[in-house]
Design an enzyme around this catalytic site. Structure first.
Site, PDB file in Angstrom:
ATOM      1  N   LYS A  23      16.021  23.936  11.337  1.00 19.17           N
ATOM      2  CA  LYS A  23      16.957  22.801  11.304  1.00 19.17           C
ATOM      3  C   LYS A  23      17.483  22.506  12.723  1.00 19.17           C
ATOM      4  O   LYS A  23      17.941  23.436  13.416  1.00 19.17           O
ATOM      5  CB  LYS A  23      18.116  23.139  10.365  1.00 19.17           C
ATOM      6  CG  LYS A  23      19.086  22.011  10.205  1.00 19.17           C
ATOM      7  CD  LYS A  23      20.197  22.391   9.243  1.00 19.17           C
ATOM      8  CE  LYS A  23      21.265  21.329   9.246  1.00 19.17           C
ATOM      9  NZ  LYS A  23      22.453  21.736   8.531  1.00 19.17           N
TER      10      LYS A  23
ATOM     11  N   ASN B 249      11.936   5.048   3.558  1.00 17.17           N
ATOM     12  CA  ASN B 249      12.407   3.672   3.339  1.00 17.17           C
ATOM     13  C   ASN B 249      12.857   3.524   1.889  1.00 17.17           C
ATOM     14  O   ASN B 249      12.876   4.495   1.141  1.00 17.17           O
ATOM     15  CB  ASN B 249      11.294   2.674   3.695  1.00 17.17           C
ATOM     16  CG  ASN B 249      10.032   2.963   2.898  1.00 17.17           C
ATOM     17  OD1 ASN B 249      10.036   2.887   1.684  1.00 17.17           O
ATOM     18  ND2 ASN B 249       8.965   3.345   3.596  1.00 17.17           N
TER      19      ASN B 249
ATOM     20  N   LYS C 282      -1.421 -10.434   8.783  1.00 11.24           N
ATOM     21  CA  LYS C 282      -1.907  -9.115   8.331  1.00 11.24           C
ATOM     22  C   LYS C 282      -3.221  -9.266   7.564  1.00 11.24           C
ATOM     23  O   LYS C 282      -4.103  -8.414   7.651  1.00 11.24           O
ATOM     24  CB  LYS C 282      -0.858  -8.435   7.445  1.00 11.24           C
ATOM     25  CG  LYS C 282       0.309  -7.890   8.256  1.00 11.24           C
ATOM     26  CD  LYS C 282       1.396  -7.268   7.401  1.00 11.24           C
ATOM     27  CE  LYS C 282       2.567  -6.855   8.294  1.00 11.24           C
ATOM     28  NZ  LYS C 282       3.748  -6.438   7.582  1.00 11.24           N
TER      29      LYS C 282
ATOM     30  N   LYS D 295      -6.054  -7.140   9.339  1.00 15.07           N
ATOM     31  CA  LYS D 295      -6.540  -5.948   8.632  1.00 15.07           C
ATOM     32  C   LYS D 295      -7.805  -6.257   7.823  1.00 15.07           C
ATOM     33  O   LYS D 295      -8.294  -5.420   7.079  1.00 15.07           O
ATOM     34  CB  LYS D 295      -5.441  -5.379   7.720  1.00 15.07           C
ATOM     35  CG  LYS D 295      -4.189  -4.944   8.488  1.00 15.07           C
ATOM     36  CD  LYS D 295      -3.315  -3.990   7.689  1.00 15.07           C
ATOM     37  CE  LYS D 295      -1.989  -3.754   8.382  1.00 15.07           C
ATOM     38  NZ  LYS D 295      -1.268  -2.578   7.882  1.00 15.07           N
TER      39      LYS D 295
ATOM     40  N   PRO E 205      -1.226   6.901  10.682  1.00 16.94           N
ATOM     41  CA  PRO E 205      -2.519   6.256  10.454  1.00 16.94           C
ATOM     42  C   PRO E 205      -2.337   5.039   9.552  1.00 16.94           C
ATOM     43  O   PRO E 205      -1.524   5.081   8.624  1.00 16.94           O
ATOM     44  CB  PRO E 205      -3.346   7.336   9.743  1.00 16.94           C
ATOM     45  CG  PRO E 205      -2.334   8.275   9.159  1.00 16.94           C
ATOM     46  CD  PRO E 205      -1.145   8.227  10.070  1.00 16.94           C
ATOM     47  N   ASP E 206      -3.038   3.932   9.842  1.00  9.72           N
ATOM     48  CA  ASP E 206      -2.960   2.760   8.972  1.00  9.72           C
ATOM     49  C   ASP E 206      -4.017   2.901   7.876  1.00  9.72           C
ATOM     50  O   ASP E 206      -5.220   2.740   8.113  1.00  9.72           O
ATOM     51  CB  ASP E 206      -3.179   1.471   9.789  1.00  9.72           C
ATOM     52  CG  ASP E 206      -2.835   0.251   8.954  1.00  9.72           C
ATOM     53  OD1 ASP E 206      -3.246   0.185   7.775  1.00  9.72           O
ATOM     54  OD2 ASP E 206      -2.128  -0.630   9.476  1.00  9.72           O
ATOM     55  N   ILE E 207      -3.560   3.235   6.675  1.00  7.38           N
ATOM     56  CA  ILE E 207      -4.480   3.537   5.570  1.00  7.38           C
ATOM     57  C   ILE E 207      -5.301   2.298   5.206  1.00  7.38           C
ATOM     58  O   ILE E 207      -6.510   2.345   5.039  1.00  7.38           O
ATOM     59  CB  ILE E 207      -3.684   4.045   4.346  1.00  7.38           C
ATOM     60  CG1 ILE E 207      -2.862   5.267   4.736  1.00  7.38           C
ATOM     61  CG2 ILE E 207      -4.612   4.367   3.182  1.00  7.38           C
ATOM     62  CD1 ILE E 207      -1.806   5.678   3.737  1.00  7.38           C
TER      63      ILE E 207
ATOM     64  N   PHE F  99      -0.316  -5.429   0.583  1.00  3.63           N
ATOM     65  CA  PHE F  99       0.994  -6.026   0.317  1.00  3.63           C
ATOM     66  C   PHE F  99       1.655  -6.233   1.674  1.00  3.63           C
ATOM     67  O   PHE F  99       1.399  -5.469   2.607  1.00  3.63           O
ATOM     68  CB  PHE F  99       1.867  -5.098  -0.541  1.00  3.63           C
ATOM     69  CG  PHE F  99       1.718  -5.305  -2.022  1.00  3.63           C
ATOM     70  CD1 PHE F  99       0.532  -5.004  -2.665  1.00  3.63           C
ATOM     71  CD2 PHE F  99       2.779  -5.799  -2.788  1.00  3.63           C
ATOM     72  CE1 PHE F  99       0.388  -5.195  -4.031  1.00  3.63           C
ATOM     73  CE2 PHE F  99       2.650  -5.993  -4.155  1.00  3.63           C
ATOM     74  CZ  PHE F  99       1.457  -5.693  -4.783  1.00  3.63           C
TER      75      PHE F  99
ATOM     76  N   ASP G  16       5.413   3.479   9.363  1.00  4.82           N
ATOM     77  CA  ASP G  16       4.601   3.063  10.513  1.00  4.82           C
ATOM     78  C   ASP G  16       4.649   4.118  11.614  1.00  4.82           C
ATOM     79  O   ASP G  16       3.702   4.257  12.371  1.00  4.82           O
ATOM     80  CB  ASP G  16       5.109   1.717  11.046  1.00  4.82           C
ATOM     81  CG  ASP G  16       4.780   0.584  10.079  1.00  4.82           C
ATOM     82  OD1 ASP G  16       3.684   0.636   9.485  1.00  4.82           O
ATOM     83  OD2 ASP G  16       5.620  -0.310   9.898  1.00  4.82           O
TER      84      ASP G  16
HETATM   85  O1  PMT Z   1       8.383   0.331  -4.471  1.00  2.00           O
HETATM   86  P1  PMT Z   1       9.308  -0.801  -4.875  1.00  2.00           P
HETATM   87  O2  PMT Z   1      10.777  -0.402  -4.783  1.00  2.00           O
HETATM   88  O3  PMT Z   1       8.969  -1.365  -6.231  1.00  2.00           O
HETATM   89  O4  PMT Z   1       9.124  -1.992  -3.805  1.00  2.00           O
HETATM   90  C1  PMT Z   1       7.908  -2.691  -3.759  1.00  2.00           C
HETATM   91  C2  PMT Z   1       7.480  -2.977  -2.294  1.00  2.00           C
HETATM   92  C3  PMT Z   1       8.475  -3.935  -1.668  1.00  2.00           C
HETATM   93  C4  PMT Z   1       7.412  -1.674  -1.495  1.00  2.00           C
HETATM   94  C5  PMT Z   1       6.028  -3.610  -2.381  1.00  2.00           C
HETATM   95  O5  PMT Z   1       6.081  -4.790  -3.141  1.00  2.00           O
HETATM   96  C6  PMT Z   1       5.484  -3.881  -1.009  1.00  2.00           C
HETATM   97  O6  PMT Z   1       5.732  -4.901  -0.375  1.00  2.00           O
HETATM   98  N1  PMT Z   1       4.677  -2.923  -0.469  1.00  2.00           N
HETATM   99  C7  PMT Z   1       4.162  -2.954   0.934  1.00  2.00           C
HETATM  100  C8  PMT Z   1       5.187  -2.327   1.836  1.00  2.00           C
HETATM  101  C9  PMT Z   1       4.747  -2.280   3.288  1.00  2.00           C
HETATM  102  O7  PMT Z   1       4.661  -1.220   3.857  1.00  2.00           O
HETATM  103  O8  PMT Z   1       4.435  -3.446   3.820  1.00  2.00           O
HETATM  104  P2  PMT Z   1       3.948  -3.629   5.355  1.00  2.00           P
HETATM  105  O9  PMT Z   1       3.993  -5.088   5.536  1.00  2.00           O
HETATM  106  O10 PMT Z   1       4.734  -2.769   6.274  1.00  2.00           O
HETATM  107  O11 PMT Z   1       2.456  -3.084   5.346  1.00  2.00           O
HETATM  108  C10 PMT Z   1       1.320  -3.929   5.116  1.00  2.00           C
HETATM  109  C11 PMT Z   1       0.294  -3.194   4.303  1.00  2.00           C
HETATM  110  O12 PMT Z   1      -0.248  -2.121   5.067  1.00  2.00           O
HETATM  111  C12 PMT Z   1       0.777  -2.602   3.002  1.00  2.00           C
HETATM  112  O13 PMT Z   1      -0.222  -2.835   2.034  1.00  2.00           O
HETATM  113  C13 PMT Z   1       0.889  -1.113   3.311  1.00  2.00           C
HETATM  114  O14 PMT Z   1       0.632  -0.318   2.149  1.00  2.00           O
HETATM  115  C14 PMT Z   1      -0.196  -0.926   4.339  1.00  2.00           C
HETATM  116  N2  PMT Z   1       0.068   0.163   5.308  1.00  2.00           N
HETATM  117  C15 PMT Z   1       1.120   0.083   6.166  1.00  2.00           C
HETATM  118  C16 PMT Z   1       1.323   1.079   7.087  1.00  2.00           C
HETATM  119  C17 PMT Z   1       0.424   2.180   7.129  1.00  2.00           C
HETATM  120  N3  PMT Z   1       0.607   3.158   7.976  1.00  2.00           N
HETATM  121  N4  PMT Z   1      -0.598   2.227   6.255  1.00  2.00           N
HETATM  122  C18 PMT Z   1      -0.796   1.237   5.367  1.00  2.00           C
HETATM  123  O15 PMT Z   1      -1.736   1.306   4.559  1.00  2.00           O
END
Ligand code: PMT
Length: 419
Positions: free
Chosen positions: A294, A215, A342, A346, A310-312, A328, A284
């Protein structure tokens, strides 16, 4: 724990004569956005590369350059300037200024301040790669580091002389973040003695040896969070996906590629962490199978079977004794509604909701956010990621002590070698 207003940080910015001096107006702007007062001190040769007029306009203070300027010295003498500084930064720093500081020679205002200050000193070297690799320069670098002077960079890449190698000044954003974190020792120390694990950046989920799913995350927000936490005295471990950013000073960086590796690295360090901040944009979904070779073009369309990563974050809050956990939420619509979902799903202590899109959030130097917790929320307008991270870390500390109690003992076990 008392929460006071942010104290302005005083930075003396020394500019010496290198082509990278043209980047210093941008550096000044970023330092000021981070809450610093900047007093510029130029050497005579710096004036060949950048004008004092531009720097005066951007710093909002008269430029100092001459040790023998009676009027300027009467207003603030070189000794007062040396005492005023919370940090002295020289950017760009030439091989010559490094040699002068090593020898203790002080023929001009800048080197006199370096000799007379008790503040931390940081240098961002910039020079031709052969000059940087010269044994004399390297010996000087070693001596400066032994004396506690921070050497920021230099970076590697193409140089003004047309050659390629180590010697490029780091970009202004990286220098500003590093310098502002150096001044943390003078900050309130809100997280002193606490251990934080921060995740940052994207993940790469391999499809075959040459392709992956990812991403737009640059890691800037997560790195800014880690720097701001270190500036408040925390012991910070930053688990980062693949990014092109310099390690923040005072932060232990663990580099990973995939969600699986980020999960493993996080759980390696989370056991005794007091706070977990999940800034990373973790994938995700990932391909169910990774091809050994390849994948060749065969048909007009192709299906890729994906499975959940896995969702960390959720795995951390499911621990028997979880740390204070900040997630975040990156959303393109219904930002607050989805983020609150969320927060609850979570089981988080706090969530930072930010809008992402082609013109916000990802891969930019600024951001805006609304922070949500069980009974409250706070909105932060658009600001540099360094500034926003400082505010978010202050709020994290405030909520951490509100939830865990002000008498909270760090979970970090300090093992002493003495009997
Ligand atoms: O890196 P930059 O270019 O500075 O951009 C910053 C940002 C936009 C990436 C940052 O501010 C931000 O929003 N980070 C969270 C991105 C994200 O994956 O959001 P989400 O809404 O999809 O996930 C929710 C939360 O679950 C996040 O804290 C994420 O770290 C966590 N997660 C998600 C999926 C997963 N498999 N494991 C996780 O821990």
């Amino acid at each position: 724990m008392p929460f006071s207003e942010t104290i302005a940080v005083n930075v003396v910015l020394g500019i010496t004569g290198g082509i990278a001096a043209y980047k210093t107006p941008d550096l000044v702007r970023r330092l000021r956005e981070g809450g610093a007062e900047v007093q510029i001190v130029m050497t005579a040769s710096a004036e060949e590369f950048v004008t004092g007029t531009a720097l005066q306009a951007v710093s909002g203070r008269p430029i100092r350059s001459n040790l023998w300027d009676k009027e300027a010295e009467a207003a603030m003498s070189h000794i007062e300037l040396a005492r005023w500084a919370d940090v002295v930064l020289i950017a760009p720093a030439t091989a010559e200024v490094m040699a002068r500081i090593v020898s203790g020679a002080a023929p001009d205002l800048l080197t006199t301040i370096c000799l007379a200050t008790e503040a931390p000193i940081a240098l961002a070297p910039a020079m031709n790669h052969v000059m940087w690799n010269n044994p004399a320069t390297q010996a000087n670098r070693e001596l400066l580091e032994e004396r506690g002077i921070q050497i920021l960079g230099p970076g590697v890449g193409s140089q003004a002389c047309g050659e390629t190698g180590a010697g490029r000044m780091l970009d202004p954003e990286t220098i500003a973040a590093a310098v502002l974190s150096l001044t943390g020792s003078r900050g309130e120390g809100l997280l002193k003695g606490l251990k934080l694990v921060v995740t940052a950046g994207p993940t790469h989920e391999p499809i075959d040896p040459v392709r992956y799913i990812t991403n737009h995350s640059s890691g800037k927000m997560g790195f800014a969070m880690a720097s701001a936490a270190a500036a408040q005295g925390a012991n910070v471990i930053l688990v980062s996906g693949p990014v092109r950013l310099a390690d923040p000073p005072g932060v232990e960086v663990v580099q990973v590629e995939s969600a699986k590796e980020m999960y493993a690295a996080t759980h390696k360090f989370i056991g005794d962490a007091d706070i977990f901040i999940a800034t990373a944009a973790v994938a995700d979904y990932r391909p169910v199978t990774v091809a050994d070779q390849k994948i060749k073009k065969k048909s007009a369309t192709m299906n890729l079977e994906l499975e959940r990563c896995p969702d960390i974050l959720a795995s951390v809050t499911s621990l028997e004794s979880p740390p204070f956990t900040v997630g975040f939420a990156a959303e393109t619509e219904r930002v607050i509604e989805y983020a609150r979902g969320k927060l609850q799903k979570k089981n988080l202590d706090m969530i930072v909701a930010n809008r992402v899109g082609s013109d916000c959030g990802f891969n930019r130097d600024d951001n805006a956010a609304t922070v949500l917790w069980n009974n409250g929320e706070k909105t932060f307008p658009i600001a540099s990621k360094a500034c926003l991270a400082r505010d978010l870390i202050e709020l994290t500390a405030e909520r951490f002590y509100a939830v865990r109690g002000s008498g909270t003992q760090p979970r970090l076990t300090i093992i002493s070698n003495s009997d």
